[in-house]
Design an enzyme around this catalytic site. Structure first.
Site, PDB file in Angstrom:
ATOM      1  N   LYS A 141       0.844  -1.202   0.000  1.00  0.00           N
ATOM      2  CA  LYS A 141       0.000   0.000   0.000  1.00  0.00           C
ATOM      3  C   LYS A 141       0.877   1.248   0.000  1.00  0.00           C
ATOM      4  CE  LYS A 141      -2.059   2.646   3.116  1.00  0.00           C
ATOM      5  NZ  LYS A 141      -2.115   3.911   2.360  1.00  0.00           N
ATOM      6  N   GLY A 187       7.269   5.199   7.716  1.00  0.00           N
ATOM      7  CA  GLY A 187       6.301   6.264   7.972  1.00  0.00           C
ATOM      8  C   GLY A 187       6.600   6.912   9.308  1.00  0.00           C
ATOM      9  N   THR A 245       6.517   7.912  13.388  1.00  0.00           N
ATOM     10  CA  THR A 245       6.743   7.121  14.604  1.00  0.00           C
ATOM     11  C   THR A 245       5.433   6.749  15.284  1.00  0.00           C
ATOM     12  OG1 THR A 245       8.954   8.021  14.880  1.00  0.00           O
ATOM     13  CG2 THR A 245       7.889   7.208  16.872  1.00  0.00           C
ATOM     14  N   THR A 292       2.490   6.229  13.861  1.00  0.00           N
ATOM     15  CA  THR A 292       1.894   5.115  13.107  1.00  0.00           C
ATOM     16  C   THR A 292       2.676   3.832  13.365  1.00  0.00           C
ATOM     17  OG1 THR A 292       1.520   6.762  11.378  1.00  0.00           O
ATOM     18  CG2 THR A 292       0.986   4.507  10.829  1.00  0.00           C
ATOM     19  N   GLU A 352      10.744   1.697   9.706  1.00  0.00           N
ATOM     20  CA  GLU A 352      11.613   2.844   9.408  1.00  0.00           C
ATOM     21  C   GLU A 352      10.806   4.088   9.708  1.00  0.00           C
ATOM     22  OE1 GLU A 352      14.661   2.522   8.693  1.00  0.00           O
ATOM     23  OE2 GLU A 352      14.658   0.374   8.334  1.00  0.00           O
ATOM     24  N   CYS A 383      13.282  11.866   5.379  1.00  0.00           N
ATOM     25  CA  CYS A 383      13.519  11.489   6.771  1.00  0.00           C
ATOM     26  C   CYS A 383      14.975  11.710   7.161  1.00  0.00           C
ATOM     27  CB  CYS A 383      13.126  10.034   6.979  1.00  0.00           C
ATOM     28  SG  CYS A 383      13.942   8.945   5.797  1.00  0.00           S
ATOM     29  N   GLU A 438       9.572  16.275  15.167  1.00  0.00           N
ATOM     30  CA  GLU A 438       9.853  16.190  13.728  1.00  0.00           C
ATOM     31  C   GLU A 438       8.918  17.139  12.968  1.00  0.00           C
ATOM     32  OE1 GLU A 438       8.727  12.646  11.546  1.00  0.00           O
ATOM     33  OE2 GLU A 438      10.624  12.701  10.465  1.00  0.00           O
TER      34      GLU A 438
HETATM   35  P1  NDP Z   1       2.409   7.929   8.081  1.00  0.00           P
HETATM   36  O1  NDP Z   1       2.924   7.204   9.260  1.00  0.00           O
HETATM   37  O2  NDP Z   1       1.260   8.831   8.261  1.00  0.00           O
HETATM   38  O3  NDP Z   1       2.031   6.936   6.898  1.00  0.00           O
HETATM   39  C1  NDP Z   1       2.909   6.008   6.333  1.00  0.00           C
HETATM   40  C2  NDP Z   1       2.106   4.933   5.636  1.00  0.00           C
HETATM   41  O4  NDP Z   1       1.376   4.184   6.609  1.00  0.00           O
HETATM   42  C3  NDP Z   1       1.071   5.476   4.664  1.00  0.00           C
HETATM   43  O5  NDP Z   1       0.941   4.568   3.578  1.00  0.00           O
HETATM   44  C4  NDP Z   1      -0.171   5.496   5.521  1.00  0.00           C
HETATM   45  O6  NDP Z   1      -1.329   5.484   4.748  1.00  0.00           O
HETATM   46  C5  NDP Z   1      -0.009   4.209   6.297  1.00  0.00           C
HETATM   47  N1  NDP Z   1      -0.755   4.142   7.546  1.00  0.00           N
HETATM   48  C6  NDP Z   1      -1.254   5.157   8.298  1.00  0.00           C
HETATM   49  N2  NDP Z   1      -1.892   4.669   9.378  1.00  0.00           N
HETATM   50  C7  NDP Z   1      -1.800   3.309   9.321  1.00  0.00           C
HETATM   51  C8  NDP Z   1      -2.241   2.244  10.158  1.00  0.00           C
HETATM   52  N3  NDP Z   1      -2.914   2.454  11.296  1.00  0.00           N
HETATM   53  N4  NDP Z   1      -1.950   0.970   9.782  1.00  0.00           N
HETATM   54  C9  NDP Z   1      -1.243   0.737   8.667  1.00  0.00           C
HETATM   55  N5  NDP Z   1      -0.817   1.692   7.818  1.00  0.00           N
HETATM   56  C10 NDP Z   1      -1.070   2.972   8.151  1.00  0.00           C
HETATM   57  O7  NDP Z   1       3.678   8.696   7.501  1.00  0.00           O
HETATM   58  P2  NDP Z   1       3.698   9.704   6.325  1.00  0.00           P
HETATM   59  O8  NDP Z   1       3.162   9.095   5.094  1.00  0.00           O
HETATM   60  O9  NDP Z   1       3.125  10.979   6.845  1.00  0.00           O
HETATM   61  O10 NDP Z   1       5.270   9.876   6.097  1.00  0.00           O
HETATM   62  C11 NDP Z   1       6.042  10.776   6.806  1.00  0.00           C
HETATM   63  C12 NDP Z   1       6.789  10.077   7.922  1.00  0.00           C
HETATM   64  O11 NDP Z   1       7.563   9.019   7.385  1.00  0.00           O
HETATM   65  C13 NDP Z   1       7.770  10.988   8.601  1.00  0.00           C
HETATM   66  O12 NDP Z   1       7.675  10.797   9.997  1.00  0.00           O
HETATM   67  C14 NDP Z   1       9.119  10.511   8.111  1.00  0.00           C
HETATM   68  O13 NDP Z   1      10.178  10.727   8.981  1.00  0.00           O
HETATM   69  C15 NDP Z   1       8.875   9.053   7.923  1.00  0.00           C
HETATM   70  N6  NDP Z   1       9.822   8.483   6.991  1.00  0.00           N
HETATM   71  C16 NDP Z   1      10.793   7.644   7.461  1.00  0.00           C
HETATM   72  C17 NDP Z   1      11.751   7.144   6.618  1.00  0.00           C
HETATM   73  C18 NDP Z   1      12.797   6.191   7.122  1.00  0.00           C
HETATM   74  O14 NDP Z   1      13.407   5.526   6.295  1.00  0.00           O
HETATM   75  N7  NDP Z   1      13.017   6.074   8.400  1.00  0.00           N
HETATM   76  C19 NDP Z   1      11.771   7.501   5.208  1.00  0.00           C
HETATM   77  C20 NDP Z   1      10.699   8.365   4.809  1.00  0.00           C
HETATM   78  C21 NDP Z   1       9.754   8.841   5.683  1.00  0.00           C
HETATM   79  P3  NDP Z   1      -2.050   6.844   4.320  1.00  0.00           P
HETATM   80  O15 NDP Z   1      -1.015   7.871   4.028  1.00  0.00           O
HETATM   81  O16 NDP Z   1      -2.753   6.397   3.098  1.00  0.00           O
HETATM   82  O17 NDP Z   1      -2.922   7.221   5.450  1.00  0.00           O
END
Ligand code: NDP
Length: 482
Positions: A173, A226, A228, A230, A248, A282, A384
């Protein structure tokens, strides 16, 4: 209007709900496509398709899987221009960046893991002359990959490539904010001859569709990138089911500038590390620590470099700062800039929303913003922001800066700038961070372990680490004579 449909069992299909989510181009603020709003029924269909595909895909010799994945890689490359434009329209980043970084990296991700599986080995332990133990690594089965919006196809392929290469079948997804390139990838997979059901892509909201992947009893592992918060929710749902988890998560990365650097070139690199991709990486260095002896001169150079990150239409070649991903994120970043003022900070550069004219009049643009005068322990320096906002903080000694850099819940990436090799080694060893760059930033070698410490994540991606995550070791103990 274009409908971003699911890809299940080798073909495109509509969501069971019959519902669609509006997809907004962040540069214009306009709805330009509709996204399938999938729920647990679509996820169940996808898992079923993946289960059916697993026996054949996992039994295929590595060379066979490699050939299919290399064809996907080549076809992504063939469509580089279209995919780059799609990524920019979906995410807001400058087109030159999608063209030079995001899509080429997707090409590399697929090719890297397609060839990595041809060069792996496993262990053998000879217990005595008549007994040998050897380890085989088996794919897990159906695995879930969930990726964020900042580097859409780049991070989507970073997960699915090792999962597929290792012989798993996948339910993936992308973020509902940036689903377009994953949707286009499905057609590429069909054209490349990926067998039906090996990769399934479901679109929709995280708490509905993402959560259903995490909770599905037949999904054996979750690879998630995504936020922290989530990540915590996913860990809480997956742990009682004993799923393998790779998380991650977020970062609040320190950039450390010692007083022996060349000021102009270092300031250019430090600005790049803070503001590339609107600061929505990130790995961006958002806390910039500068040794006191050079702080005045360095700050002046950094302000100049910050001004060079021209805000504009992402399709224009001179634009260095595109739109942030959506209106809510723009408000969040602007909120932190306001908070910085309340916490006693000084806006040294930027600080405002930019309202462009013409095509981008409704877009979500923010000036790259540099903030001074804030203590290390305020909210702006702890939370962040994930946007074009960074702070500059003076320090006196190596000990001081290590203490401040480590004084955070996160531990993803750190960057050190110095010409003193002893100092570089000493500091790198002491930083609580999954990655430390010295005199460079975002230099990636796909063989190296990638991931964070503390609240930045659990587990590592990259190279053999990713292949290990997506396989289960099994020891076979063989006695030569019964
Ligand atoms: P989110 O945590 O909001 O979302 C990440 C993904 O998880 C999306 O596909 C989202 O879907 C999905 N998601 C949200 N809620 C759930 C749930 N309860 N169960 C399963 N899946 C879920 O992050 P963002 O998309 O806002 O990304 C930004 C964040 O990602 C920042 O904190 C950034 O630091 C981090 N990041 C970390 C990286 C690393 O390598 N450590 C690299 C890049 C980003 P949807 O968006 O469709 O709601």
């Amino acid at each position: 209007m274009l409908h971003i449909r699911n890809y299940i069992g080798g073909h495109y299909c509509d969501p069971n709900s019959g519902l669609w989510i509006e997809n907004v181009n962040p540069s214009t603020g306009e709805v330009y496509s509709l996204i399938a709003r999938s729920d647990e029924r679509d996820v169940a269909d996808a898992v079923r398709a993946a289960q059916e595909a697993f026996p054949t895909w996992s039994a295929m010799p590595a060379k066979g899987r490699s050939e299919v994945l290399l064809r996907i890689s080549a076809k992504i490359n063939d469509h580089l221009e279209d995919l780059a434009l799609a990524e920019t329209n979906d995410q807001g980043k400058p087109l030159w960046l999608s063209r030079s970084v995001d899509i080429p990296r997707a090409v590399e991700n697929m090719a890297f893991f397609a060839t990595e599986i041809l060069h792996t080995h496993t262990d053998a332990h000879q217990t005595d002359e008549s007994v040998i133990n050897f380890t085989v690594r088996k794919p897990l089965g159906v695995v879930g990959c969930i990726s964020p919006w900042n580097l859409p196809l780049y991070l989507f392929t970073w997960k699915i490539a090792p999962a597929l290469a290792a012989g798993n079948t996948v339910v993936a997804k992308p973020s509902e904010l940036t689903p377009m390139t994953a949707f286009l990838l499905a057609q590429i997979c069909i054209d490349a001859g990926l067998p039906p059901g090996v990769l399934n892509i479901v679109h929709g909201f995280g708490p509905e569709c993402g959560q259903a992947i995490v909770e599905h009893p037949h999904v054996k592992a979750i690879s998630f990138t995504g936020g922290t918060v989530t990540g915590k929710a996913i860990a809480a749902a997956a742990a009682p089911m004993f799923k393998k988890l790779s998380l991650e998560l977020g970062g609040k990365n320190p950039t450390i500038v010692f007083d022996d650097v060349k000021i102009a070139s270092t300031a250019r690199s430090v600005a790049r590390a803070a503001f590339t991709n609107q600061g929505e990486i990130c790995l961006c260095g958002s806390r910039i620590f500068v040794q006191r002896g050079i702080i005045e001169e360095f700050q002046k150079a950094l302000i100049e470099e910050t001004h060079r990150f021209l805000v504009g239409d992402p399709l224009e070649p001179e634009t260095r700062t595109g739109a942030v991903v959506n209106a809510a994120h723009m408000e969040k970043v602007l909120g932190y800039i306001e908070l910085a003022k309340q916490e006693g900070g000084m806006i040294l550069a930027g600080g405002r929303r930019v309202e462009l004219e013409g095509r981008c009049a409704g877009g979500f643009f923010i000036e790259p913003t540099l903030i001074g005068g804030l203590p290390q322990d305020c909210r702006v320096n702890r939370e962040e922001i994930f946007g074009p906002a960074a702070t500059i903080i003076p320090f006196d000694t190596e000990d001081d800066v290590v203490a401040m850099a480590n004084d955070t819940a996160y531990g993803l990436a750190a960057t050190i700038w110095t010409t003193n090799v002893h100092r570089a080694h000493r500091t790198a060893q002491r930083l609580e961070s999954g990655i430390v760059w010295v005199n460079t930033w975002l230099m990636r070698d796909l063989r190296t372990p990638f991931g964070g410490m503390k609240h930045s994540g659990v587990g590592r991606e990259g190279g053999t680490e990713a292949l290990r995550f997506f396989t289960e070791p099994k020891n076979i103990c063989l006695q030569i004579e019964p």
